[in-house]
Design a protein around this motif. Structure first.
Motif, mmCIF file in Angstrom:
data_model
loop_
_atom_site.group_PDB
_atom_site.id
_atom_site.type_symbol
_atom_site.label_atom_id
_atom_site.label_comp_id
_atom_site.label_asym_id
_atom_site.label_seq_id
_atom_site.Cartn_x
_atom_site.Cartn_y
_atom_site.Cartn_z
ATOM 1 N N LEU A 196 53.235 -0.160 18.716
ATOM 2 C CA LEU A 196 53.696 1.194 18.449
ATOM 3 C C LEU A 196 54.464 1.744 19.645
ATOM 4 N N ALA A 197 53.956 1.499 20.856
ATOM 5 C CA ALA A 197 54.613 2.022 22.054
ATOM 6 C C ALA A 197 56.033 1.486 22.204
ATOM 7 N N ASP A 198 56.306 0.300 21.695
ATOM 8 C CA ASP A 198 57.642 -0.281 21.785
ATOM 9 C C ASP A 198 58.627 0.316 20.780
ATOM 10 N N THR A 199 58.151 1.186 19.889
ATOM 11 C CA THR A 199 59.031 1.793 18.880
ATOM 12 C C THR A 199 59.456 3.203 19.253
ATOM 13 N N ASP A 200 59.160 3.643 20.485
ATOM 14 C CA ASP A 200 59.480 4.999 20.943
ATOM 15 C C ASP A 200 58.893 6.039 19.994
ATOM 16 N N PRO A 201 57.564 6.061 19.848
ATOM 17 C CA PRO A 201 56.940 6.959 18.866
ATOM 18 C C PRO A 201 56.910 8.405 19.363
ATOM 19 N N ALA A 202 56.521 9.307 18.484
ATOM 20 C CA ALA A 202 56.292 10.692 18.879
ATOM 21 C C ALA A 202 55.129 10.742 19.872
ATOM 22 N N PRO A 203 55.157 11.706 20.797
ATOM 23 C CA PRO A 203 54.080 11.781 21.801
ATOM 24 C C PRO A 203 52.681 11.849 21.195
ATOM 25 N N GLU A 204 52.544 12.552 20.090
ATOM 26 C CA GLU A 204 51.218 12.681 19.475
ATOM 27 C C GLU A 204 50.724 11.336 18.948
ATOM 28 N N ALA A 205 51.623 10.566 18.341
ATOM 29 C CA ALA A 205 51.237 9.259 17.810
ATOM 30 C C ALA A 205 50.900 8.296 18.939
ATOM 31 N N LEU A 206 51.668 8.345 20.014
ATOM 32 C CA LEU A 206 51.393 7.473 21.159
ATOM 33 C C LEU A 206 50.044 7.798 21.779
ATOM 34 N N LEU A 207 49.736 9.075 21.903
ATOM 35 C CA LEU A 207 48.449 9.457 22.487
ATOM 36 C C LEU A 207 47.288 8.984 21.615
ATOM 37 N N ARG A 208 47.396 9.136 20.304
ATOM 38 C CA ARG A 208 46.311 8.688 19.418
ATOM 39 C C ARG A 208 46.114 7.180 19.515
ATOM 40 N N ALA A 209 47.216 6.439 19.547
ATOM 41 C CA ALA A 209 47.112 4.979 19.637
ATOM 42 C C ALA A 209 46.501 4.564 20.978
ATOM 43 N N ALA A 210 46.937 5.217 22.060
ATOM 44 C CA ALA A 210 46.390 4.898 23.375
ATOM 45 C C ALA A 210 44.907 5.232 23.444
ATOM 46 N N ALA A 211 44.529 6.358 22.862
ATOM 47 C CA ALA A 211 43.122 6.760 22.876
ATOM 48 C C ALA A 211 42.258 5.755 22.122
ATOM 49 N N GLN A 212 42.732 5.303 20.961
ATOM 50 C CA GLN A 212 41.968 4.312 20.205
ATOM 51 C C GLN A 212 41.859 3.004 20.968
ATOM 52 N N ALA A 213 42.965 2.573 21.578
ATOM 53 C CA ALA A 213 42.963 1.299 22.304
ATOM 54 C C ALA A 213 42.021 1.341 23.491
ATOM 55 N N VAL A 214 42.130 2.379 24.309
ATOM 56 C CA VAL A 214 41.310 2.428 25.517
ATOM 57 C C VAL A 214 39.840 2.640 25.171
ATOM 58 N N THR A 215 39.558 3.353 24.097
ATOM 59 C CA THR A 215 38.162 3.567 23.688
ATOM 60 C C THR A 215 37.543 2.271 23.177
ATOM 61 N N GLU A 216 38.227 1.619 22.247
ATOM 62 C CA GLU A 216 37.683 0.377 21.674
ATOM 63 C C GLU A 216 37.533 -0.699 22.752
ATOM 64 N N ALA A 217 38.545 -0.832 23.613
ATOM 65 C CA ALA A 217 38.518 -1.904 24.600
ATOM 66 C C ALA A 217 37.477 -1.656 25.683
ATOM 67 N N THR A 218 37.360 -0.418 26.121
ATOM 68 C CA THR A 218 36.365 -0.120 27.152
ATOM 69 C C THR A 218 34.961 -0.310 26.625
ATOM 70 N N GLU A 219 34.712 0.129 25.415
ATOM 71 C CA GLU A 219 33.383 -0.070 24.836
ATOM 72 C C GLU A 219 33.085 -1.556 24.651
ATOM 73 N N ALA A 220 34.092 -2.332 24.245
ATOM 74 C CA ALA A 220 33.890 -3.776 24.087
ATOM 75 C C ALA A 220 33.620 -4.443 25.421
ATOM 76 N N ALA A 221 34.336 -4.017 26.472
ATOM 77 C CA ALA A 221 34.148 -4.617 27.793
ATOM 78 C C ALA A 221 32.776 -4.277 28.365
ATOM 79 N N LEU A 222 32.377 -3.027 28.236
ATOM 80 C CA LEU A 222 31.069 -2.630 28.753
ATOM 81 C C LEU A 222 29.946 -3.327 27.978
ATOM 82 N N TYR A 223 30.080 -3.364 26.656
ATOM 83 C CA TYR A 223 29.058 -4.028 25.843
ATOM 84 C C TYR A 223 29.008 -5.523 26.139
ATOM 85 N N GLY A 224 30.186 -6.155 26.200
ATOM 86 C CA GLY A 224 30.231 -7.599 26.417
ATOM 87 C C GLY A 224 29.688 -8.008 27.772
ATOM 88 N N THR A 225 30.026 -7.268 28.819
ATOM 89 C CA THR A 225 29.543 -7.640 30.151
ATOM 90 C C THR A 225 28.051 -7.387 30.302
#
Length: 374
Positions: free
Chosen positions: A294-323
């Motif tokens: 999505l970030a490579d498509t020059d999205p609207a700021p609101e869409a980019l923020l939602r996508a970034a929030a989902q990515a960082v939330t899912e990945a951080t929770e996975a990293a903390l849980y996995g470790t």
């Protein structure tokens, strides 16, 4: 949205994995992080020669001209191997901001130096909703910078710093400041993650020319917001690499560890826990790859923020849980210094506080979805 990697992207992943496996092994990580300075200069020179510093910089600035997806793929491998280099701070943060300013000569020249590895950069992002602690005052034909940036990643390794400060009119300005500028002090700070460096930067009446102010006003505010979102996607990719390695280490150990003449990994309870680690990992990877696309498509700021929030939330929770699971499933040796799970737990925990904690990202999405438009 097609999240399958292209042949070129698979080559990037395979070559990065091979290079880092050879040059950023567990033994090398431990050796480098225990030394004064705590970074791997030889590894940095190697990835510079491979062109990684210019992965998403334009070809006009001697970059590779690729996108956020390719940046995320490299960050994933760097996180998997805990590379002791200032790549995230220099490329995911500083280069992302500079490439949005590439139409300005000063910023374009800086981006070229960064992309070619000629100089190392670090960017200080203002803390969201925090009172500004740095001010820029007009001084003759230029500026005078005074203030403090309390936690700047890899600042002690950078040769150029990108420092935001508040002007008298209440608008932010971004300054390009040499690390050796008179009146600038860089003080190293201890960190939980010994594979990463951090420092406090303070300025006392640092004189700057007019050309060193490379951005200011509302446009800069938008630039810093988008930079935070793109860097969060890159950081999330790194967390995916951490979670992947935690799973790989745990699977290898439980297959080797014998109990009742059987591998521990053959026990149903252990299988379930490994399966849960895998589900969390793959969910996070899909969120990160989707956000990067999505970030490579020059999205609207609101869409980019939602996508970034989902990515960082899912990945951080996975990293903390996995470790954490990795430490538990390694049994009595899981928390010992000789085994690697604690190194990945430290990286996951430290990353969870970079670029604002998860509660802040969730709050931004909640405001978008629930608050009426102004």
């Amino acid at each position: 949205m097609d999240l399958n990697l292209t042949e070129e992207q698979r080559l990037i992943v395979d070559s990065a994995a091979e290079f880092l496996a050879a040059h950023s092994s567990s033994e090398q990580i431990r050796k480098v992080s225990a030394q004064p300075g705590g970074w791997d200069d030889a590894l940095w020179q190697g990835l510079t020669e491979l062109g990684w510093c210019g992965i998403h910089s334009p070809e006009a600035q001697d970059g590779l001209g690729l996108g956020i997806v390719e940046l995320a793929l490299l960050q994933e491998q760097l996180g998997r191997h805990l590379a002791c280099v200032p790549y995230f701070d220099g490329v995911a943060l500083a280069a992302t901001a500079l490439r949005a300013l590439a139409d300005q000569p000063q910023a374009a020249a800086a981006l070229q130096q960064l992309a070619t590895g000629a100089q190392r950069f670090a960017l200080a992002l203002p803390e969201a909703h925090a009172l500004p602690d740095a001010q820029a005052q007009p001084a003759g034909a230029g500026w005078q910078l005074t203030g403090r940036w309390p936690q700047l990643g890899s600042a002690q390794l950078a040769q150029q710093l990108l420092l935001p400060a508040l002007q008298a009119d209440g608008q932010w300005a971004l300054f390009l400041v040499p690390a050796h500028a008179p009146g600038l002090a860089i003080t190293a700070q201890p960190t939980v993650d010994a594979t990463r460096l951090q420092a406090q930067v303070s300025a006392t009446q640092v004189p700057l020319s007019a050309s060193q102010r490379i951005a200011h006003g509302p446009a800069l505010q938008a630039l810093l917001t988008s930079t935070r979102c793109i860097a969060a996607i890159a950081l999330a990719a790194e967390q995916v690499g951490v979670a992947q390695q935690a799973l790989d280490l745990t699977l290898a150990y439980t297959l080797e560890r014998q109990q009742f003449d059987k591998p521990v990994a053959s026990f149903q309870g252990v299988k379930h826990r490994l399966g849960q680690m895998l589900v969390a990992l793959e969910t996070a990877r899909s969120a990160v790859y989707g956000a990067a696309c999505l970030a490579d498509t020059d999205p609207a700021p609101e869409a980019l923020l939602r996508a970034a929030a989902q990515a960082v939330t899912e990945a951080t929770e996975a990293a903390l849980y996995g470790t954490r699971e990795a430490i538990q499933l390694h049994g009595g040796v899981g928390f010992t210094w000789e085994y690697d799970p604690h190194l990945y737990l430290r990286r996951a925990q430290a990353n969870s506080q970079r670029l604002m904690p998860l509660r802040w990202w969730r709050e931004q999405v909640a405001q978008q979805l629930l608050d009426p438009p102004a």
